[in-house]
Design a protein around this motif. Structure first.
Motif: not given
Length: 204
Positions: A27-32, A132-142, A160-170
């Motif tokens: 994740d961009p934040v983790s790698t930072w 979401v486990r990488p091989d299960r992403q895109g299935e609507g689990l989130g 509700a509140y959150l911080e999105a860490s990528s444009a995709r999650s945003r």
């Protein structure tokens, strides 16, 4: 077919931490926070372990029955002056750094930056992390994990509140009714995060 969801507890610790570690390792934040890959592989799971404890202490953890996805929620009340004084005395970001990786200033810094951006005037549910486990992403689990909590927020008139860490999650969160707050959070020499706020349905 619906997605079966249950509350996670202490017995799920090892599995949840592995899932968070795997999902956020690049994740961009983790790698930072952990710019050196070897060091990140050594210490990243310790940060996920600390987040697991925080979620159990401050809210709850939802997990899909098959263990493929998990969401960490905090229940945040409207802050009072006494709460602010107590938080200052505890100094959570410094304590987190000390527990996870004492020489890593970025753990404390990101804690202070997100803490400063976090709204304190209204009670809300805070989606701290979702994985979401990488091989299960895109299935609507989130979405399946988030939707029941948002439905309860709508029923109870809770924000509700959150911080999105990528444009995709945003983009995902925008489809769920979250809106970016006025000021993005730019990590020094790092990625942008988007603090996002959601009004309960019918109150906008």
């Amino acid at each position: 077919m619906g997605v079966a969801i249950r509350r996670a507890g202490e017995g799920d610790r090892a599995h949840v931490i592995r899932l968070l570690d795997e999902a956020f390792m690049w994740d961009p934040v983790s790698t930072w926070v952990f710019p050196d890959e070897e060091h990140r592989r050594r210490r990243h799971s310790a940060l996920m372990d600390a987040f697991f404890d925080l979620a159990l202490g401050e809210g709850h953890i939802d997990i899909t029955e098959d263990g493929a996805a998990v969401a960490l929620w905090w229940s945040v009340r409207a802050a009072s002056e006494a709460d602010a004084e107590s938080a200052a005395a505890a100094d959570g970001p410094a304590l987190l750094r000390r527990a996870v990786d004492p020489e890593n200033e970025r753990i404390e810094l990101i804690g202070r930056l997100t803490e400063a951006a976090h709204p304190t005037d209204r009670a809300h549910q805070y989606l701290h992390m979702i994985a979401v486990r990488p091989d299960r992403q895109g299935e609507g689990l989130g979405t399946a994990l988030i939707a029941p909590v948002l439905e309860r927020c709508d029923k109870d008139g809770l924000h509700a509140y959150l911080e999105a860490s990528s444009a995709r999650s945003r983009g995902l969160y925008e489809r769920l009714g979250f809106a970016v707050t006025e000021t993005p959070l730019d990590l020094p020499d790092g990625p942008r995060m988007w603090p996002m706020w959601r009004e309960p349905s019918g109150t906008v």
